[in-house]
Write a protein that holds these residues in place. Sequence first.
Motif, short mmCIF file in Angstrom:
data_model
loop_
_atom_site.label_atom_id
_atom_site.label_comp_id
_atom_site.label_asym_id
_atom_site.label_seq_id
_atom_site.Cartn_x
_atom_site.Cartn_y
_atom_site.Cartn_z
N ILE A 44 0.84 -1.21 0.00
CA ILE A 44 0.00 0.00 0.00
C ILE A 44 0.87 1.25 0.00
O ILE A 44 0.66 2.18 -0.78
N ASP A 45 1.88 1.28 0.88
CA ASP A 45 2.78 2.43 0.92
C ASP A 45 3.48 2.63 -0.43
O ASP A 45 3.70 3.77 -0.86
N PHE A 46 3.82 1.53 -1.07
CA PHE A 46 4.48 1.57 -2.38
C PHE A 46 3.56 2.13 -3.45
O PHE A 46 3.91 3.06 -4.20
N LEU A 47 2.33 1.62 -3.51
CA LEU A 47 1.39 2.05 -4.55
C LEU A 47 0.90 3.48 -4.33
O LEU A 47 0.58 4.19 -5.30
N VAL A 48 0.82 3.90 -3.07
CA VAL A 48 0.41 5.28 -2.77
C VAL A 48 1.36 6.28 -3.41
O VAL A 48 0.95 7.35 -3.88
N GLN A 49 2.64 5.93 -3.46
CA GLN A 49 3.61 6.83 -4.09
C GLN A 49 3.27 7.07 -5.56
O GLN A 49 3.47 8.17 -6.08
N LEU A 50 2.75 6.04 -6.22
CA LEU A 50 2.36 6.18 -7.62
C LEU A 50 1.06 6.96 -7.76
O LEU A 50 0.90 7.77 -8.67
N LYS A 51 0.13 6.70 -6.85
CA LYS A 51 -1.15 7.44 -6.89
C LYS A 51 -0.92 8.93 -6.68
O LYS A 51 -1.53 9.77 -7.35
N GLU A 52 -0.03 9.27 -5.76
CA GLU A 52 0.25 10.68 -5.49
C GLU A 52 0.92 11.35 -6.68
O GLU A 52 0.88 12.59 -6.79
N ARG A 53 1.51 10.57 -7.56
CA ARG A 53 2.13 11.12 -8.77
C ARG A 53 1.17 11.10 -9.95
O ARG A 53 1.58 11.34 -11.08
N GLY A 54 -0.10 10.77 -9.70
CA GLY A 54 -1.11 10.89 -10.73
C GLY A 54 -1.51 9.61 -11.43
O GLY A 54 -2.29 9.65 -12.39
N LEU A 55 -0.99 8.47 -11.00
CA LEU A 55 -1.35 7.21 -11.66
C LEU A 55 -2.75 6.77 -11.24
O LEU A 55 -3.01 6.57 -10.06
#
Length: 258
Positions: A44-55
């Motif tokens: 979750i922490d890993f994927l959140v980084q991508l979501k915060e970048r607009g993915l």
Amino acid sequence: NTNNLKFELYVVHAEIDGMGFPLAYLFMENNGNCGNGIRTGILIDFLVQLKERGLEPEFFISDKDFAQISAARFVWKNIKVQLCLWHIKKAVEARLSSNKKPIQINYNGEAAHKLFSFIDPSFQPNLTKEKIIFCPKELRSIVWEKMNKHLHEHPLIPMSNGQFRSSNQIWKEAVKEIYDFCQKHLLSWLWVYLWNEWYSADRWFLWFRAGCSNKLSIMKTNMFVEAHWKVLKRDFLYKFFRPRLDLVVFIIMKQVVP
């Protein structure tokens, strides 16, 4: 099998117009004591980084790893998880060819009956010392043919008579077809397995394409990712035996990604 510390290596790999693009990598230490809850939290922490970048992906293709699935559904609430067709077939065929008897029966016939009235709650196996035939050899291909058909049905695809069905109608008719098949051949062990692992309320939408009623993924497998691992291991890591972690990171960043 990419590094001498035995860290697990993950990649988020995007498909855009038929081409694959690696977006991010994660090395995770797993010493055998890392349960699904811990792995899910890290992912979750890993994927959140991508979501915060607009993915904002529409589909998430994965094998049947529930830590990955739970993490993706937590980060992207409306995402459609689609289990890889190749992994589904591999798992089903392996189970159908095994007559190993489960230690316990985790099946609630009454709950299944409440969902679908045609399910007889008494149709379930008994734990005895007798050997079982999980699925006769001549019926295994038929089971997979039915599952493969159920996987491909979708509300946007009409039937032969031109009629369209909702996702729930597709699910109900698929359950009835596979249940009737198991009951006709007196395969109660097979029915319990298929219900628990594939056709129950919390499983079917993970592998039915009908689990997303308004969109249809063009991808059915995660072979893009498998091909990516093949490139990493055979083209870049083949000359190293259990390389150091920093070397693997260097190769990925300076050679594989470019």
